[in-house]
Write a protein that holds these residues in place. Structure first.
Motif, PDB file in Angstrom:
ATOM      1  N   ALA A 162      -2.894  -0.289  -6.988  1.00 14.42           N
ATOM      2  CA  ALA A 162      -2.373  -1.478  -6.311  1.00 14.42           C
ATOM      3  C   ALA A 162      -1.870  -1.132  -4.920  1.00 14.42           C
ATOM      4  O   ALA A 162      -2.076  -1.884  -3.968  1.00 14.42           O
ATOM      5  CB  ALA A 162      -1.247  -2.097  -7.140  1.00 14.42           C
ATOM      6  N   ALA A 163      -1.245   0.024  -4.801  1.00 11.62           N
ATOM      7  CA  ALA A 163      -0.705   0.421  -3.504  1.00 11.62           C
ATOM      8  C   ALA A 163      -1.818   0.585  -2.486  1.00 11.62           C
ATOM      9  O   ALA A 163      -1.675   0.247  -1.307  1.00 11.62           O
ATOM     10  CB  ALA A 163       0.094   1.716  -3.645  1.00 11.62           C
ATOM     11  N   LEU A 164      -2.955   1.096  -2.936  1.00 14.29           N
ATOM     12  CA  LEU A 164      -4.080   1.247  -2.023  1.00 14.29           C
ATOM     13  C   LEU A 164      -4.645  -0.134  -1.673  1.00 14.29           C
ATOM     14  O   LEU A 164      -4.901  -0.449  -0.512  1.00 14.29           O
ATOM     15  CB  LEU A 164      -5.162   2.121  -2.659  1.00 14.29           C
ATOM     16  CG  LEU A 164      -6.390   2.332  -1.780  1.00 14.29           C
ATOM     17  CD1 LEU A 164      -6.054   3.237  -0.595  1.00 14.29           C
ATOM     18  CD2 LEU A 164      -7.539   2.938  -2.570  1.00 14.29           C
ATOM     19  N   LEU A 165      -4.809  -0.952  -2.694  1.00 11.93           N
ATOM     20  CA  LEU A 165      -5.375  -2.284  -2.472  1.00 11.93           C
ATOM     21  C   LEU A 165      -4.490  -3.103  -1.537  1.00 11.93           C
ATOM     22  O   LEU A 165      -4.982  -3.878  -0.730  1.00 11.93           O
ATOM     23  CB  LEU A 165      -5.528  -3.022  -3.809  1.00 11.93           C
ATOM     24  CG  LEU A 165      -6.646  -2.513  -4.714  1.00 11.93           C
ATOM     25  CD1 LEU A 165      -6.569  -3.172  -6.070  1.00 11.93           C
ATOM     26  CD2 LEU A 165      -8.003  -2.758  -4.071  1.00 11.93           C
ATOM     27  N   SER A 166      -3.199  -2.933  -1.651  1.00  8.92           N
ATOM     28  CA  SER A 166      -2.310  -3.721  -0.813  1.00  8.92           C
ATOM     29  C   SER A 166      -2.088  -3.056   0.542  1.00  8.92           C
ATOM     30  O   SER A 166      -1.344  -3.559   1.358  1.00  8.92           O
ATOM     31  CB  SER A 166      -0.975  -3.927  -1.517  1.00  8.92           C
ATOM     32  OG  SER A 166      -0.325  -2.689  -1.661  1.00  8.92           O
ATOM     33  N   GLY A 167      -2.757  -1.926   0.767  1.00  7.90           N
ATOM     34  CA  GLY A 167      -2.686  -1.290   2.076  1.00  7.90           C
ATOM     35  C   GLY A 167      -1.415  -0.504   2.313  1.00  7.90           C
ATOM     36  O   GLY A 167      -1.099  -0.168   3.453  1.00  7.90           O
ATOM     37  N   GLU A 168      -0.684  -0.194   1.257  1.00  3.91           N
ATOM     38  CA  GLU A 168       0.556   0.547   1.469  1.00  3.91           C
ATOM     39  C   GLU A 168       0.332   2.045   1.547  1.00  3.91           C
ATOM     40  O   GLU A 168       1.215   2.770   1.989  1.00  3.91           O
ATOM     41  CB  GLU A 168       1.552   0.236   0.345  1.00  3.91           C
ATOM     42  CG  GLU A 168       2.064  -1.179   0.405  1.00  3.91           C
ATOM     43  CD  GLU A 168       2.756  -1.580  -0.885  1.00  3.91           C
ATOM     44  OE1 GLU A 168       3.932  -1.235  -1.038  1.00  3.91           O
ATOM     45  OE2 GLU A 168       2.112  -2.220  -1.728  1.00  3.91           O
ATOM     46  N   VAL A 169      -0.819   2.514   1.064  1.00  7.81           N
ATOM     47  CA  VAL A 169      -1.159   3.926   1.246  1.00  7.81           C
ATOM     48  C   VAL A 169      -2.600   4.014   1.730  1.00  7.81           C
ATOM     49  O   VAL A 169      -3.380   3.057   1.613  1.00  7.81           O
ATOM     50  CB  VAL A 169      -0.986   4.750  -0.059  1.00  7.81           C
ATOM     51  CG1 VAL A 169       0.442   4.752  -0.511  1.00  7.81           C
ATOM     52  CG2 VAL A 169      -1.900   4.234  -1.142  1.00  7.81           C
ATOM     53  N   ASP A 170      -2.928   5.179   2.292  1.00  8.78           N
ATOM     54  CA  ASP A 170      -4.254   5.332   2.891  1.00  8.78           C
ATOM     55  C   ASP A 170      -5.201   6.098   1.986  1.00  8.78           C
ATOM     56  O   ASP A 170      -6.395   5.836   1.960  1.00  8.78           O
ATOM     57  CB  ASP A 170      -4.140   6.072   4.229  1.00  8.78           C
ATOM     58  CG  ASP A 170      -3.214   5.357   5.195  1.00  8.78           C
ATOM     59  OD1 ASP A 170      -3.283   4.120   5.246  1.00  8.78           O
ATOM     60  OD2 ASP A 170      -2.397   6.031   5.863  1.00  8.78           O
TER      61      ASP A 170
END
Ligand SMILES: Nc1ncnc2c1ncn2[C@@H]1O[C@H](COP(=O)(O)OP(=O)(O)OP(=O)(O)O)[C@@H](O)[C@H]1O
Ligand SMILES: Nc1ncnc2c1ncn2[C@@H]1O[C@H](COP(=O)(O)OP(=O)(O)OP(=O)(O)O)[C@@H](O)[C@H]1O
Ligand SMILES: [Mg+2]
Ligand SMILES: [Mg+2]
Lengths: 329, 501, 304, 327, 333
Positions: free
Chosen positions: B212-220
């Motif tokens: 989810a963090a990747l999908l929401s752009g919070e991590v690269d």
């Protein structure tokens, strides 16, 4: 052997109302006791109705409970038909138990709401093993008949009855073990006057038919007068006056008795001017020293604050008041 | 450019010699450096050592030539003294790397940029053990009283657990364990400056949250992508996936030696019978596991070693189609016409889909009338079972940091004694093989050595000591604009990241 | 007949007939419970029989034929090729069993201790209530975790699988008894001082009989309410514990375990693995909760 | 009063001892820490040596005694896993958990009381029926699922709120707070809702039930008969009387909020003690587990004490009876 | 009769229940004059409390006024909106409930509750309200009122609490006080004190009192007029002396006979057989007919309306309807 069915001697009951141990230690408090019944003695003769009157908290119910064994006595003895109740156990106690019964104040709380009326009435029969099988239901039917209900009502649940009818059921239950002695703790105070009359009449009829002996407890003087042969007046756990029924009302000896009589509203519209009653009943944990009634007593003398008066014989009983001493002296 | 990087777990400590553990080493590779490094193809690369060789005079001595002009983050110079200190520290009692250096007799400095490591005997593969042994600054360590790695008995925290002074491409900016670690590029690093100038490293334990963090752009960049999410992520705009094989094989093994099993409902040991072991190999449907459980993200193989490892051959990896009838017949032939039942132990938090693999096997075993009870539990309960020989049948994954079969033989095939066989849960014991395995350690003739390895493998495969499932695949998910290759030891280096398509 | 008619005529039945929420909730709950109980007969597959599963059936979307095997399933399949519909039925069986058993366990324990405390009073009461305090001051999932951990140590590994479910039941049940005990104790103290109990004591009925025949039936009302809500909570607790990795074995998933498995596929497109079990769990817990709610109001004479 | 507090404290010490004892009895069953402490190359002999060194082979009562002995001096040892002093580790994580618990507790309390009062006053309105039914969803789905769903909707699909972590924090003394930064506050929203939903439902139902009880008491009838406004009756008289049981439950809830935070913290990668605990369980980090459980017990004890003291504030009947004997 | 303080006209209170509509009060009418004490007696469930609650607008749902009207000084108050009714409560009509133990909010001091009430109805400052409150407490006979005002209700004894309740009911000088069994929960010796107090204070302030009780003795001593309710209907109403000494309705006379007294001796009390019917089983005709010894055919057929008997006396009984009695006698012959 005297014809006293119940004999009570120096009956006393304390309740421990102390705070928890740690609080007492920290707050440097003593253990506290509440004397609900103090040194009460009286006798009830076979076939008579002995009444106890008194304000709320005066110890009426406590005495009743001690008599039927729901509470133990702290001091003093209760003897039923010559048998001391304390220390009696086993078969003898069972037999004693069968011979006395109790009727309670609240007809709504005194019947288990989940039991059928028939089962409620039959419980003493089963417990004492008096009858078996179909005899039980016959007996229940008879009892219901006796108290003015119909045998068919045995199938119903208590909530299907009115207060007066429930009290009849309670009476039927009390009668089912064929007792000789019934303790009635304010049996009508939860009922309406018209129903109260029915119950009081029923109780009198039953007494006549079966030769029952009653210990009748009430705070309603007019009811007591109607029912009792002898009356004891309780104040803060102490028996302040005992007298024959009629006599107590025509010639009250103790000032507290008089005060109680004065407090009864006058239905006869005689227009008598009542003496206003003073104060309220004191806290039973620290009752006033001396005569417990002295703070409210119109006749109080300095001595009353110090010494507790002893019982003085009166015409039909006795009373505990220094004012009487003076009168007789 | 800043790179936000997430993976399942955080480094446990920053002390470079305390824990020989994946995430710890991965992170530390950015702050500290090793003498030799490992490229994405598995080959050795010069790092702080520019050259290494076995001494011509003495086959028991390894010679390391060190890089010159390297500086520690605090500005002090890197010299042979630091290497000697670090190797000694890595050999200390409280070091997690002790075992890798057990063959070292002594380490000595020859000149400022040459170090000699004297082994107890010929050790042709020793250099392979060095890829995670970091070099510390001797002066700094002495000044901060961290001459030895964390010792639990001391009851005190080691300064190096939270502070660093390496020669690596990044310096530590801040660290909040299990929350966030920030590193910035080290300006005085000897190598070319990396494209990533700042790394924000965040562990995210829950797989769903990580994705989810990747999908929401919070991590690269996300390491440890759950296999089932790969296909979906690939289709997601702005996100791409890099996949590649890991140097780790997943296999089942069983007690094939004891006379009686702990959990079986029969009085003897079915696994002792070759027919049963053969039946197992016929029962497992590796393709189905790959297709369904692993979503295509695995290399099914019959060989218990990944292709990276010296000793691997294509023939070993070949496997056939499952044959349940034959398997059932073999089980019956072995004396179990009604089959038998057995506990299967499985970790549920260690390998990719470990529990699901075991579950799948349970179903397959059922078709050969082997009724397996699945006991899947946390790694801290699972591995001690193998170590203490309390399991009859278990799943294990084995990575090979030295990239050589000897590592497998030492721990899994050699009878359990001294430093050998600690993960030999099959109780397999073959004195002849044991001797050969011991021989491998000192054999310097590489051709002869390879022949010996092939011979050992021949016997191990014949005896069916392992029931290999597959080699694990790794997947990194990242923003489209980032390029990062999968590292076979799952130790990606952010220095290799490039931006743009 | 007569009795049935009377039941139909009772206040509870009346209030039930006039509460659409209660009717719908009980129908839903009944369907799920029947489905669970009859699972072996009505489920198209037996998902607990590992040998009957074909791994290749895994991840079949609902109603769409599998790309390898061509099989098609009403609600699709999970990662092991289990038919989700059948697994829900079987899983609900486990969840309900755990729920019911845990409730019964905590109820028996709680009622027993509550009656003891309420009837005996004095130091027995103090002691039990202190224990209850201690227990209350510790969160239920931690208690469950602790018990699970301890039990794991005592039970031989081979038996763990069979025993796991009982351990689960005890863990959940043990963290819940206090509620019952408190309510029962309070009610028992009230009932004890009621005159019908005194009447029984006057005739010398044995205390055990008084407690069981007189007091117990009269404290069951609130207990029933707690039990219904407790059932929903126990089912959820089981799910939560399985999320934390303690619970029934994955080869025999409960609804909670199924959701935990499905949760891994939330982002991968296999929505049906989590959706259908979640709906089943939601419907079950919600309907039981609503029934509990209704029951609470229906049994409370003062709210009528 | 003093006696009361002393009794509570004695009781609390007992609770904590019991907790510690039970925990220790359990630790050996969580698994073997050695495995995660050493590399796979470590020989069995070395593992055994380390085990011996850590005292893991001692009888658990010995381990327990050692632990208590040290704990009394405030020494909880070094975490096996993170190699940091446990006390420090926990203290650094505690603010996150407490902040989360507090915010969700306040959310739960405010909304719970608000909805509870509303649904009690409009007992048969469609809105209150809706609130009642919908709120049940909060207790009919496991917390972890709610968390994951929230992440999916608000972080992934809508991208309104962060999906994990605590955002930027500010250090104030020994306390790190996320409440002072925008990202910190945004990060708090989803976990707080996840954690608070369950409690909110419970509080709401409790308030409603209590409120309904209180609303039919004589003193409310009498307050109406005195012509007091609805506001005064509902909020001044009824709500205040509702508060006594609500405080108890809320207090106890705050405790379980901290416990349930384990799940929320895991789902949201919230850097609190709950997540620390779960990781410690996975790694069998005995010192951290033990300290955490003790801490939780302590928190409960403190909360209980506060709740009891609040009673005294709210309910004058419990105060020392200065006029008990006066008439 | 426009000078009546309160007139209740054909009041009808209903409870819709699952078994149909229960009519708890059926067609009850009476007036209360300013300064007068009206006693309302009847058995439990006769509808006494409901009448009081209907007047003050505090019927609990689903109970509702289904018919008739209530006029306060000629102004209708039964159909007022909630806010206007609220202004009347406490300000113009005060109320005292049966149980002083539960009538006071345990969490507020007596001062808080008094001041709150006073300030709701009067435009006074806090300090003025407090002064007034102390004066009131003093008036109702609480010793050391200024000190005790800050105590909580549980610091007071039952009798004292009832005094506080009376102070609360009277604090805005209402014109009418409805006292619903104000003494039933109190000790015998205190009961008369409280009754005396209510009577005194109301006389002093010219407030009328509606005294609900089932104790005939209290009525006899206190009330000017008395209304007897039976099964939600008015059986008889009239001046106290007449009703008590010469009851006309068979129910009233039965009631009087069933009360044991301190002076008369009778072995058996007069008893009315049976019990008051439940609201869902009120017989056709006169509600009292199953228990009435003098009932005749008309009683089973038609419901009697109150018949004017002069002197403000009304009796709802066919025995006083000449025409009916005539036909009855004819039938008897
Ligand atoms: N179990 C008990 N513990 C402590 N005090 C008690 C207990 N039972 C009764 N008392 C006290 O003993 C005194 C007498 O009580 P008892 O019930 O006998 O009075 P009563 O005359 O029956 O009053 P009432 O008319 O209200 O029934 C009261 O002050 C009461 O508070
Ligand atoms: N909420 C209700 N629903 C149905 N019937 C009700 C309700 N409230 C009161 N009643 C009925 O209305 C009738 C009159 O009740 P009310 O309280 O006025 O009696 P009462 O004369 O004051 O009796 P008591 O002397 O017991 O106070 C009773 O029969 C009662 O059962
Ligand atoms: Mg009594
Ligand atoms: Mg009433």
């Amino acid at each position: 052997m005297s014809d006293a069915l119940l004999k009570i001697d120096h009956l006393t009951r304390y309740f421990d109302v102390s705070k928890p141990w740690l609080n007492r230690v920290l707050e440097r408090e003593e253990k506290q006791y509440l004397t609900a019944v103090a040194d009460v003695s009286f006798e009830i003769k076979r076939g008579e109705t002995f009444a106890l009157v008194g304000e709320s908290g005066s110890g009426k119910s406590t005495i009743a409970k001690m008599v039927v064994g729901l509470l133990g006595a702290s001091e003093g003895t209760i003897a039923f038909d010559g048998h001391r109740m304390t220390g009696t156990a086993g078969a003898e106690m069972r037999e004693l138990r069968r011979r006395f019964q109790m009727i309670f104040q609240d007809p709504f709380a005194s019947l288990n709401p989940r039991w059928r009326v028939g089962d409620i009435i039959a419980e003493p029969i089963h417990t004492f093993g008096l009858l078996k099988g179909a005899d039980v239901s016959n007996r229940v039917g008879e009892l219901l008949d006796t108290v003015g209900l119909s045998a068919k009502d045995a199938e119903k649940f208590p909530h299907e009855f009115s207060g007066g009818q429930r009290q009849r059921i309670a009476i039927a239950r009390a009668l089912s073990s064929k007792p000789e002695f019934i303790v009635c703790d304010e049996p009508t105070s939860a009922l309406d006057v018209s129903v109260q009359a029915q119950i009081l009449n029923l109780m009198k009829d039953l007494q006549d038919e079966m030769g029952l002996t009653y210990l009748f407890i009430s705070h309603d003087l007019s009811v007591v007068r109607h029912m009792a042969n002898r009356i004891g007046v309780l104040y803060l756990g102490r028996l302040v006056e005992v007298a024959d029924g009629k006599r107590l009302f025509t010639d009250p000896q103790h000032p507290y008795t008089r005060m109680l009589l004065d407090a009864v509203p006058d239905l006869a519209l005689s227009g008598r001017r009542r003496k206003p009653v003073e104060g309220e009943i004191p806290n039973p944990i620290n009752p006033p020293p001396g005569c417990a009634f002295h703070p409210r007593c119109p006749l109080a003398m300095p001595r009353c604050k110090v010494d507790a008066p002893l019982a003085v014989a009166t015409a039909t009983g006795y009373a505990a008041c220094f004012a009487l001493d003076q009168k007789t002296a | 450019e800043t790179l936000r990087w997430a993976r399942v777990a955080d480094a446990l400590t920053l002390d470079p010699h305390s824990q020989n553990e994946g995430p710890t080493s991965t992170l530390l590779h950015h702050i500290y450096e090793t003498l030799v490094g490992r490229a994405t193809d598995g080959s050795l690369q010069p790092r702080l050592a520019t050259e290494w060789m076995i001494s011509a005079e003495d086959p028991t001595v390894w010679v390391f030539k060190l890089r010159e002009g390297v500086k520690f983050h605090d500005g002090s110079d890197f010299t042979a003294e630091d290497v000697v200190f670090s190797l000694d520290r890595a050999r200390a009692e409280s070091s997690g790397f002790k075992a890798l250096h057990s063959a070292v007799e002594s380490v000595s400095m020859v000149d400022d940029y040459t170090v000699h490591v004297k082994m107890t005997g010929p050790s042709p593969l020793y250099v392979q053990n060095l890829t995670n042994t970091f070099v510390m600054d001797k002066g700094w360590a002495e000044a901060n009283d961290v001459v030895l790695p964390q010792n639990f008995a001391a009851g005190e925290e080691n300064f190096a657990v939270r502070n660093t002074n390496g020669t690596g491409p990044y310096t530590l900016v801040s660290r909040d364990p299990e929350v966030r670690t920030v590193m910035a590029a080290f300006a005085d690093h000897w190598d070319t400056a990396p494209a990533v100038t700042e790394i924000i490293y965040t562990p995210i334990a829950e797989a769903a949250t990580r994705v989810a963090a990747l999908l929401s752009g919070e991590v690269d960049v996300v390491q440890d992508v759950p296999v089932q999410d790969i296909a979906r992520l690939q289709q997601t705009d702005g996100i791409k996936i890099a996949t590649g094989p890991e140097n780790r094989n997943i296999f089942f093994s069983y007690d094939m030696t004891s006379d009686k099993l702990i959990s079986a409902n029969v009085d003897d040991n079915p696994f002792k019978k070759p027919e049963v072991r053969e039946a197992l190999s016929l029962v497992i449907d590796r393709d189905a596991i790959q297709q369904v459980v692993m979503r295509g993200q695995s290399q099914p193989t019959a060989a218990p070693l990944p292709p990276f490892v010296n000793g691997w051959t294509a023939e070993m990896s070949a496997y056939g189609k499952p044959d349940y009838e034959r398997a059932a017949a073999l089980v019956a032939e072995a004396g179990y016409p009604d089959g038998f039942s057995i506990d299967l132990h499985c970790p549920n938090d260690r390998y990719l889909n470990d529990e699901a693999i075991c579950q799948a096997l349970v179903g397959m075993l059922g078709r050969a009338k082997i009724n397996a009870n699945l006991v899947s539990q946390s790694r801290s309960l699972h591995f001690p079972l193998i170590e203490k020989w309390e399991t009859d049948f278990y799943l294990l994954g084995w990575g090979v940091p030295t990239f050589d079969s000897a590592y497998i033989f030492n721990f899994l095939v050699h009878s359990r004694e001294d430093s050998y066989g600690s993960y030999n849960g099959s109780r397999y014991s073959n004195p002849d093989l044991d001797a050969k395995i011991e021989q491998l350690a000192t054999l310097t003739d590489l051709a002869a050595r390879d022949a010996l390895i092939a011979e050992i493998w021949g016997k191990v495969m014949e005896d069916r000591v392992f029931l290999s499932v597959h080699n694990q695949m790794l997947a990194y998910a990242m923003k489209d604009s980032i390029n990062l290759d999968v590292h076979p030891e799952n130790q990606p280096k952010m220095t290799t990241v490039t931006f743009g398509n | 007949m007569n009795r049935l008619a009377r039941m139909w005529d009772s206040d509870i039945a009346w209030s039930f007939r006039h509460s659409p929420v209660a009717i719908v909730a009980s129908v839903v709950a009944l369907i799920i419970i029947m489905g669970a109980v009859l699972a072996p007969w009505i489920a198209p597959f037996n998902p607990f029989d590992s040998a009957s599963l074909n791994l290749m059936d895994g991840f079949t979307p609902p109603g769409v034929p599998n790309q390898f095997t061509g099989n098609s399933y009403l609600m699709g399949t999970d990662n092991q090729g289990r038919d989700i519909f059948s697994t829900i039925l079987y899983g609900a069986r486990i969840s309900l069993f755990v729920g019911f058993a845990a409730v019964v366990f905590s109820m028996v324990l709680g009622i027993g201790l509550g009656l003891l405390a309420g009837w005996r009073g004095g130091w027995v009461d103090s002691l039990l209530m202190r224990i209850a305090d201690v227990q209350l001051s510790f969160p239920s999932i931690l208690i469950a975790l602790l018990i699970f951990g301890v039990a794991r140590g005592f039970i031989p590994p081979t038996m763990r699988e069979e025993v796991a479910i009982w351990v689960l039941i005890v863990s959940i049940g043990l963290s819940d008894w206090v509620q019952y005990a408190r309510v029962v104790r309070g009610a028992a103290m009230v009932e004890k001082s009621k005159e019908y109990v005194q009447a029984a004591r006057v005739i010398g009925v044995h205390p055990t009989r008084i407690v069981l025949r007189h007091i117990l039936p009269n404290v069951m009302g609130p207990v029933l309410v707690i039990a219904t809500i407790g059932l929903a909570l126990a089912i959820i607790a089981e799910a939560t514990l399985s999320f934390l990795g303690v619970g029934v074995p994955p080869t025999q998933p409960s609804l909670g375990t199924l959701i935990r498995i499905g949760q891994q596929y939330l982002f991968s497109g296999e929505w049906w693995i989590i959706l259908f079990p979640s709906i089943a769990l939601l419907l079950l817990a919600l309907s039981v909760n609503l029934l509990g709610d209704w029951l609470r109001d229906a049994l409370n004479p003062r709210l009528r | 009063m003093l006696a009361y507090i002393i009794r509570r404290i004695l009781q609390s010490v007992l609770v904590m001892l019991v907790v510690a004892l039970v925990s220790f009895a359990l630790f050996r069953y969580v698994g073997d820490p050695i495995n995660s402490m050493v590399g796979q190359e470590t020989t069995i002999a070395d593992r055994e040596a380390l085990r011996e060194l850590l005292g893991l082979n001692d009888p658990f009562l010995t381990q327990f005694a050692t632990f208590i002995g040290r704990a009394v001096q405030g020494d909880f040892g070094i975490s096996y896993r993170l190699q940091q002093p446990v006390m420090e580790l926990i203290l650094s994580r505690l603010p996150a958990t407490l902040e989360l618990a507090l915010v969700s507790g306040v959310l739960a309390f405010v909304f719970g009381v608000g909805f509870g009062v509303y649904t009690a006053l409009r007992r048969n309105g469609w809105l209150s029926n809706t609130i009642m039914t919908v709120s049940l969803i909060g207790v009919s789905l496991p917390t972890f699922l709610i968390g994951v769903l929230l992440i999916w909707v608000f972080a992934v699909e809508l991208q309104w709120l962060p999906s994990f972590g605590r955002g930027d924090t500010v250090q104030i003394g020994n306390w790190t707070t996320g409440l002072l930064t925008p990202s910190g506050r945004a990060s708090l929203v989803l976990p707080a809702i996840t954690l608070g939903l369950y409690q909110m439902t419970l509080i709401m139902r409790l308030v409603r039930a209590e409120m309904l009880e209180v609303l039919r008491t004589d003193y409310i009838k009498f307050a109406r008969a005195r012509g007091l406004s609805n506001r005064a009756v509902h909020f001044g008289h009824a709500l205040k009387n509702t508060m006594v049981p609500v405080i108890t439950i809320t207090g106890l809830q705050l405790g379980s909020i901290i416990a349930f935070a384990i799940i929320t913290e895991t789902v949201f990668q919230w850097p609190g003690v709950g997540a620390l605990f779960i990781n410690s369980v996975r790694f069998v980090d005995v010192p951290v587990m033990a300290a955490y459980l003790m801490l939780i017990a302590l928190v409960f004890v403190i909360i209980n004490l506060i709740v009891d003291l609040l009673y005294y504030v709210v309910d004058p009947r419990l105060r020392v009876d200065r006029a008990a004997t006066r008439h | 009769m426009t000078d009546a303080l309160l007139s209740v006209r054909n009041l009808r209170v209903e409870f819709p229940t699952r078994r149909g509509i229960l009519t708890a009060i059926d067609d009850v009418s009476f007036d209360i004059m300013p300064g007068e004490v009206l006693g309302v007696v009847g058995e439990s469930g006769a509808g006494k409390s409901l009448t009081g609650a209907a007047i003050i607008g505090l019927l609990e749902p689903p109970g509702r006024i289904a018919g008739g009207e209530i006029l306060l000084k000629g102004q209708r108050i039964d159909n007022l909106d909630a806010e206007s009714m609220r202004r009347i409560r406490g300000k113009r009509i005060g109320m005292v409930f049966q149980d002083p133990l539960t009538s006071l909010n345990p969490l507020y001091t007596v001062a808080q509750q008094l001041i709150e009430t006073i300030r709701t109805h009067m435009d006074l400052s806090d300090a003025e309200a407090r002064r007034r409150a102390i004066a009131l407490l003093d008036r109702v006979g609480i010793p050391a009122a200024a000190r005790r005002i800050d105590d909580y209700p549980h610091h007071f004894s039952g009798g004292m609490r009832q005094r506080v309740v009376i102070a609360l009911a009277l604090c805005a000088e209402p014109e009418l006080v409805i006292a619903d069994e104000p003494t039933t929960a109190l000790d015998v010796s205190v009961q008369s004190q409280i009754i005396d107090l209510i009577k005194e204070i109301c006389a002093e302030r010219g407030a009328a009192v509606m005294l609900i009780t089932h104790d005939m003795g209290v009525i006899a001593e206190t009330a000017d007029r008395v209304a007897v309710l039976y099964a939600g209907r008015l059986a008889e109403i009239g001046p106290v002396r007449e009703v008590i000494t010469a009851a006309e309705h068979p129910y009233t006379s039965g009631l009087m006979g069933s009360i044991p007294t301190l002076t008369q001796d009778n072995a058996r009390l007069v008893q009315i057989p049976g019990a008051m019917p439940r609201l869902n089983a009120i017989p056709q005709g006169c509600a009292f007919n199953p228990r009435c010894e003098r009932a005749f055919d008309r009683c089973f057929r038609d419901r009697p309306d109150p018949i004017e008997r002069g002197d403000g006396r009304k009796v709802a009984c066919w025995l006083y309807d000449a025409a009916s009695v005539a036909t009855k006698e004819k039938a008897d012959v």
